[in-house]
Design an enzyme around this catalytic site. Structure first.
Site, mmCIF file in Angstrom:
data_model
loop_
_atom_site.group_PDB
_atom_site.id
_atom_site.type_symbol
_atom_site.label_atom_id
_atom_site.label_comp_id
_atom_site.label_asym_id
_atom_site.label_seq_id
_atom_site.Cartn_x
_atom_site.Cartn_y
_atom_site.Cartn_z
ATOM 1 C CG ASP A 1 0.628 1.173 -9.395
ATOM 2 O OD1 ASP A 1 1.617 1.473 -8.712
ATOM 3 O OD2 ASP A 1 0.679 0.375 -10.343
ATOM 4 C CG HIS B 1 1.642 1.543 -3.726
ATOM 5 N ND1 HIS B 1 1.744 2.678 -4.506
ATOM 6 C CD2 HIS B 1 1.320 0.529 -4.590
ATOM 7 C CE1 HIS B 1 1.527 2.366 -5.776
ATOM 8 N NE2 HIS B 1 1.262 1.077 -5.842
#
Length: 311
Positions: free
Chosen positions: A105, A287
């Site tokens: 991320d 994610h």
């Protein structure tokens, strides 16, 4: 944090970083793990012992703004020059010329930027979720605002400073519970700012990524630190765009890009243009890749590193 290493506080680059280590006795084989938002070094809890068992000195800092690391007041203290400078100084602290860097991320964004700004300090690149972001002709937030609107959370963080921070700080447990989910059912876009909506939603969607105990670690950390330090990373995107203006945009290091097949972050169509020596792996997850599929992530990383060493 049962079975997670005890941290040490390291003074580098004008700040204090809370650093977790595994496999310290494997000096000479450093691998640095860089978390994203809103995360913590604890997000690498599954990979740290696996990497240490494979002979690596694993270094996982809470980067500035997170955990018990320093939280500078000035927004510009969170730009890519400072964030990458912290990692360079961390290498100096441990006496390493270079290391393999792993990012997830926002941590991936920092690792890409580090490799552009300090290529001599990076041996290999492994990034999860966020591919290399091409620097276009216009600043990133400006483009996002035009394409995605004022309520897109990147834009909102920049244009309405302090508003989201206060909502997230007031609803820390609920926000993190609602954010760390997987297998969410398809939902039509809702009005408003996504992160603030998550912070106030009564019922989470999908399935939890974290156990109650794991979630409690994050809740405790963010109740102590607040969210502003991490959000300030977003508030430097256009500053980073300017800082990278004169930098060679090509990543000239061996790289591994790991995508989650159900991640909302899109894959890059231009990845090989800017990262020519890249291998791509797609895992069947969302994610939170290294926490949703910990064993598969560790295996993917270790197999790629073995092939690189053999080559």
């Amino acid at each position: 944090m049962t079975d997670f290493p005890e941290p040490t506080i390291v003074h580098v680059n004008g700040v204090e970083l809370e650093v977790f280590e595994a496999g310290r006795h494997h000096g000479g084989r450093p691998i640095v793990l860089c978390h994203g938002w809103p995360e913590h070094a604890y997000s690498w809890r599954h990979q740290m012992p696996a990497l240490a068992a494979a002979g690596y000195h694993v270094i996982a800092p809470n980067q500035r703004g997170y955990g018990n690391s320093s939280r500078p007041v000035d927004v510009t203290d969170y730009d890519i020059a400072h964030l990458s400078g912290d990692l360079v100084a961390l290498l100096d602290h441990f006496g390493y010329e270079d290391a393999t860097f792993v990012g997830h991320d926002w941590g991936a964004m920092v690792v890409w930027g580090l490799t552009l700004l300090h290529p001599d300090r990076v041996r290999k690149v492994i990034n999860l979720s966020l591919p290399y972001q091409e620097r276009g002709e216009r600043p990133w937030i400006e483009v996002m605002e035009e394409m995605l609107g004022d309520d897109f959370y990147f834009v909102h963080f920049n244009r309405q400073p302090g508003v989201a921070d206060a909502v997230l700080d007031a609803n820390t447990s609920r926000f993190l519970r609602n954010l760390y989910r997987k297998n969410e059912p398809p939902q039509p876009p809702e009005p408003g700012m996504m992160m603030m909506n998550l912070a106030t939603a009564e019922k989470p969607q999908g399935e939890p990524v974290l156990s109650d105990g794991e979630l409690a670690v994050l809740v405790e950390a963010f109740e102590a630190s607040g969210f502003t330090g991490g959000i300030n990373w977003y508030r430097n995107l256009d500053r980073n765009w300017r800082l990278l203006a004169a930098v060679d945009p090509i990543i000239r290091k061996p790289a591994l890009m790991i995508y989650g097949d159900r991640d909302m972050i899109p894959r890059s169509a231009s990845l090989t243009t800017f990262v020519p020596d890249v291998d791509v792996v797609v895992l069947d997850c969302g994610h939170w890749i290294q926490q949703e599929m910990p064993e598969e992530t560790s295996h993917t990383i270790l197999m790629w590193l073995d092939r690189q060493d053999a080559g």
